[in-house]
Design a protein around this motif. Structure first.
Motif, PDB file in Angstrom:
ATOM      1  N   GLY A   1      19.320   7.783 -12.740  1.00 53.93           N
ATOM      2  CA  GLY A   1      18.455   9.306 -12.312  1.00 53.93           C
ATOM      3  C   GLY A   1      18.612   9.992 -14.452  1.00 53.93           C
ATOM      4  N   GLY A   2      18.966   9.143 -15.156  1.00 57.56           N
ATOM      5  CA  GLY A   2      20.046   9.522 -16.451  1.00 57.56           C
ATOM      6  C   GLY A   2      20.696   9.924 -17.427  1.00 57.56           C
ATOM      7  N   ILE A   3      21.163   9.387 -16.267  1.00 61.93           N
ATOM      8  CA  ILE A   3      22.942  10.108 -16.356  1.00 61.93           C
ATOM      9  C   ILE A   3      23.956   9.590 -16.966  1.00 61.93           C
ATOM     10  CG2 ILE A   3      24.336   9.392 -14.113  1.00 61.93           C
ATOM     11  CD1 ILE A   3      25.830  11.935 -13.864  1.00 61.93           C
TER      12      ILE A   3
ATOM     13  N   SER B   1      19.826  11.584  -2.933  1.00 61.88           N
ATOM     14  CA  SER B   1      19.930  12.434  -3.719  1.00 61.88           C
ATOM     15  C   SER B   1      18.051  11.549  -5.560  1.00 61.88           C
ATOM     16  CB  SER B   1      20.602  12.495  -4.698  1.00 61.88           C
ATOM     17  OG  SER B   1      21.203  11.815  -5.869  1.00 61.88           O
ATOM     18  N   ASP B   2      18.142  12.354  -5.603  1.00 59.37           N
ATOM     19  CA  ASP B   2      16.384  12.154  -7.013  1.00 59.37           C
ATOM     20  C   ASP B   2      17.691  11.650  -7.939  1.00 59.37           C
ATOM     21  OD1 ASP B   2      17.900  14.416  -7.863  1.00 59.37           O
ATOM     22  OD2 ASP B   2      16.895  15.882  -8.272  1.00 59.37           O
TER      23      ASP B   2
ATOM     24  N   GLU C   1       0.507  -0.749   0.171  1.00 63.01           N
ATOM     25  CA  GLU C   1      -0.285  -0.037  -0.154  1.00 63.01           C
ATOM     26  C   GLU C   1       0.969   1.478  -0.172  1.00 63.01           C
ATOM     27  OE1 GLU C   1      -3.234   0.119  -0.124  1.00 63.01           O
ATOM     28  OE2 GLU C   1      -2.686  -2.486  -0.419  1.00 63.01           O
ATOM     29  N   SER C   2       2.028   1.040   0.664  1.00 58.56           N
ATOM     30  CA  SER C   2       2.885   2.692   0.308  1.00 58.56           C
ATOM     31  C   SER C   2       3.856   2.540  -1.105  1.00 58.56           C
ATOM     32  CB  SER C   2       4.328   2.556   2.034  1.00 58.56           C
ATOM     33  OG  SER C   2       5.182   2.077   1.296  1.00 58.56           O
ATOM     34  N   ASP C   3       4.177   4.174  -0.485  1.00 65.34           N
ATOM     35  CA  ASP C   3       4.758   4.248  -2.127  1.00 65.34           C
ATOM     36  C   ASP C   3       6.340   4.190  -1.519  1.00 65.34           C
ATOM     37  OD1 ASP C   3       4.580   6.362  -0.451  1.00 65.34           O
ATOM     38  OD2 ASP C   3       4.368   7.934  -2.293  1.00 65.34           O
ATOM     39  N   TRP C   4       7.337   3.072  -0.713  1.00 63.63           N
ATOM     40  CA  TRP C   4       8.099   3.471  -0.151  1.00 63.63           C
ATOM     41  C   TRP C   4       9.441   2.855  -1.727  1.00 63.63           C
ATOM     42  CZ3 TRP C   4      13.029   0.789   0.670  1.00 63.63           C
ATOM     43  CH2 TRP C   4      13.774   1.542   1.707  1.00 63.63           C
ATOM     44  N   ILE C   5       8.783   2.281  -2.257  1.00 59.93           N
ATOM     45  CA  ILE C   5       9.259   1.556  -3.215  1.00 59.93           C
ATOM     46  C   ILE C   5       8.951   2.664  -4.754  1.00 59.93           C
ATOM     47  CG2 ILE C   5       9.694   0.062  -4.983  1.00 59.93           C
ATOM     48  CD1 ILE C   5       9.441  -1.888  -3.186  1.00 59.93           C
ATOM     49  N   LYS C   6       9.572   3.412  -4.860  1.00 58.81           N
ATOM     50  CA  LYS C   6       9.352   4.372  -6.370  1.00 58.81           C
ATOM     51  C   LYS C   6       9.661   3.906  -7.558  1.00 58.81           C
ATOM     52  CE  LYS C   6       9.699   7.829  -2.825  1.00 58.81           C
ATOM     53  NZ  LYS C   6       7.925   8.352  -2.601  1.00 58.81           N
ATOM     54  N   THR C   7      10.534   3.227  -7.765  1.00 56.83           N
ATOM     55  CA  THR C   7      10.507   2.286  -9.240  1.00 56.83           C
ATOM     56  C   THR C   7      11.454   1.150  -9.322  1.00 56.83           C
ATOM     57  OG1 THR C   7      12.630   3.583  -9.234  1.00 56.83           O
ATOM     58  CG2 THR C   7      10.980   4.968 -10.129  1.00 56.83           C
ATOM     59  N   GLY C   8      10.748  -0.131 -10.411  1.00 54.64           N
ATOM     60  CA  GLY C   8      11.134  -0.755 -11.074  1.00 54.64           C
ATOM     61  C   GLY C   8      10.182  -2.203  -9.891  1.00 54.64           C
TER      62      GLY C   8
END
Length: 525
Positions: free
Chosen positions: A376-378, A245-246, A129-136
């Motif tokens: 993160g895109g780098i 960091s983001d 239920e939580s959004d602790w995992i942002k991606t993947g």
């Protein structure tokens, strides 16, 4: 009064471990140390010898070879916890720390904080239920069995998971457990630790389940604490201050962060730069002091977000984090394999990965499709990788949680080698010297567009000496660079000579180097 048993998981910097243990135990607390089984035995003996006479320090009875995201990290923690429970019967709290952590309050303040409420401090959020995992991956971490490591065995990891999906081999989560997730930096009361150890003795099914989940150090204790402890005795937070960091990388703290760290509503901070000797000394002295007059402003995360935001808007008044952290780090070692025959270098990297357990990445500055983690895109384009090359490598060191990273560079990338060689880190270069037949050089000319299928024999004959000269010129330029740590293996050399060079380059035992040198078809075109 609270007495803390610190659970220290570490794998490097023996002097820093010794200093950390002495600073924390001088204030009356104690520590159980697990030193990674993959790390140097010499370093481990140095630590044990230095701390042998300290009655407030003990060591995990069994050293586990740890891998990021694997059960081994949980097992290492349990081994250290069991050692602490046995050795320190007066300990009231057990606090997880790493070698990169440091106290940002005094021991008196920390003990008063823990005495203030009879609770456990651990992030414990509902897994689904939580959004602790942002991606993947999310559900896939649990319902599939993960026996390979995603960071060191990427192909096997994803092949295994896709096969389980195809064959519908999903498994059930233990029915009586509500899966939770959170940071691994917790502080638990003695009764909670004892309840966990007692629970595990009667529930081998739970251990079997978590052994093949992915990144169980973010779910194991978080789930069991919620299962065993009343909700009103859990504070769903960590007492360790850390900022991400983001780009998903932990922000590193340096000497000039002292005042900011002290103003945060936390007892410890992670992660302290290995080079921040002054900061470590000041924080160590602080923990031993009687100071209690801390003014909490708690602006750390907001300040970081503000400064990064100004950078994005073009109103930056300080360098952005990847520019500020332009050095790879004084304690780190960048290993470079350079070879004109890319397939030979890639075979060698695969063998090194299997035998030496060093994270390896092939031609990341030359091949767009080189597999890289999401940073993160780098990492998305060759242009970005080359422009922010030191930042990219620093983030890869952090991602793999290592001080040794091996990459491949084409011999034409001599400018990159000079740049990395000028860094405060250590750079070592291994040249693979191959034999080049005329047929291979003609094929190379066609691959790079110097010749085509319809090029005549006369054109190719005139072209061959030039191409061969280019190969020789690049090899000579490497030698003329006079890099301080430069070794070479040759296709024409006997295996024992190549093994000797590999042993020096990788700092591995002779028998390991021998197995790598004997890699099947290493030089085959």
């Amino acid at each position: 009064m609270a007495k803390i048993a610190f659970i220290l998981l570490c794998h490097k910097n023996p002097d820093a471990v010794i200093q950390q243990a002495q600073q924390l135990t001088d204030a009356g607390d104690c520590m159980a140390i697990h030193f990674d089984g993959r790390a140097s035995d010499t370093d481990y003996r140095r630590i044990t010898a230095a701390l042998r006479d300290n009655p407030r320090v003990t060591f995990a009875k069994t050293r586990v070879k740890c891998g990021w995201g694997a059960w081994s990290l949980v097992q290492a923690t349990l081994n250290a916890v069991e050692a602490a429970v046995d050795a320190f019967d007066h300990a009231t709290h057990f606090y997880m720390v790493s070698g990169d952590c440091a106290a940002i309050k005094s021991a008196r303040y920390a003990h008063a904080k823990l005495d203030g409420e009879d609770v456990d401090y651990i992030e414990s959020f509902d897994y689904f239920e939580s959004d602790w995992i942002k991606t993947g991956m999310k559900e896939e971490r649990l319902i599939y069995r993960h026996v390979f490591n995603e960071r060191t065995q990427k192909t096997l990891f994803y092949t295994s998971m896709e096969l389980q999906k195809k064959l519908k081999l999903e498994r059930e989560i233990p029915a009586d457990l509500q899966m939770m997730i959170g940071s691994q930096w917790w502080c638990l009361r003695r009764q909670t630790i004892e309840a966990i150890l007692s629970f595990l003795k009667g529930r081998p099914d739970v251990i079997r389940f978590f052994k093949t989940t992915w990144i169980p150090d973010e779910t194991f204790f978080q789930t069991l604490v919620r299962h065993l402890v009343p909700e009103n005795e859990i504070r769903t937070r960590t007492l360790t201050f850390l900022i991400f960091s983001d780009y998903g990388m932990p922000v590193t703290f340096y000497n000039d962060h002292y005042d900011m760290l002290l103003s945060q509503d936390f007892l410890f901070a992670r992660k302290i730069s290995p080079e921040a000797a002054e900061l470590k000394e000041r924080l160590g002295a602080l923990y031993a002091s009687d100071r209690e007059d801390f003014v909490i402003s708690n602006e750390g995360q907001k300040l970081f977000t503000f400064l990064v935001g100004r950078g994005r808007e073009g109103r930056r008044f300080a360098t952005r984090f990847w520019e500020n952290e332009s050095s790879l780090g004084r304690e780190r070692e960048l290993l470079i394999v350079t070879c004109k025959k890319w397939h030979v270098a890639k075979r060698l990297l695969g063998s090194i990965q299997d035998h030496a357990n060093i994270p390896t990445i092939d031609y990341l500055f030359s091949e767009e499709h080189t597999p890289l983690p999401d940073l993160g895109g780098i990492q998305t384009t060759l242009e970005k990788r080359n422009r922010h090359r030191r930042a990219l490598l620093r983030m890869l060191f952090d991602y793999y949680d290592t001080d040794r990273l091996l990459i491949c560079l084409d011999p034409s990338n001599l400018d990159l080698m000079h740049d990395f060689g000028s860094d405060r880190s250590t750079m070592k270069v291994l040249e693979i010297e191959c034999d080049f037949s005329d047929d291979y050089l003609i094929g190379h000319a066609m691959r790079v567009g110097l010749a085509g299928e319809n090029s005549g024999e006369e054109t190719l004959e005139r072209l061959l000496p030039t191409i061969r000269y280019d190969v020789i010129y690049e090899s000579d330029a490497l030698r003329d660079a006079n890099f301080p740590h430069f070794t070479r293996i040759r296709e024409s050399a006997p295996t024992d000579k190549n093994a000797e060079a590999l042993s020096e380059f990788l700092e591995v035992p002779a028998d390991v180097a021998e197995r790598i040198a004997q890699t099947d078809h290493l030089f085959t075109d």
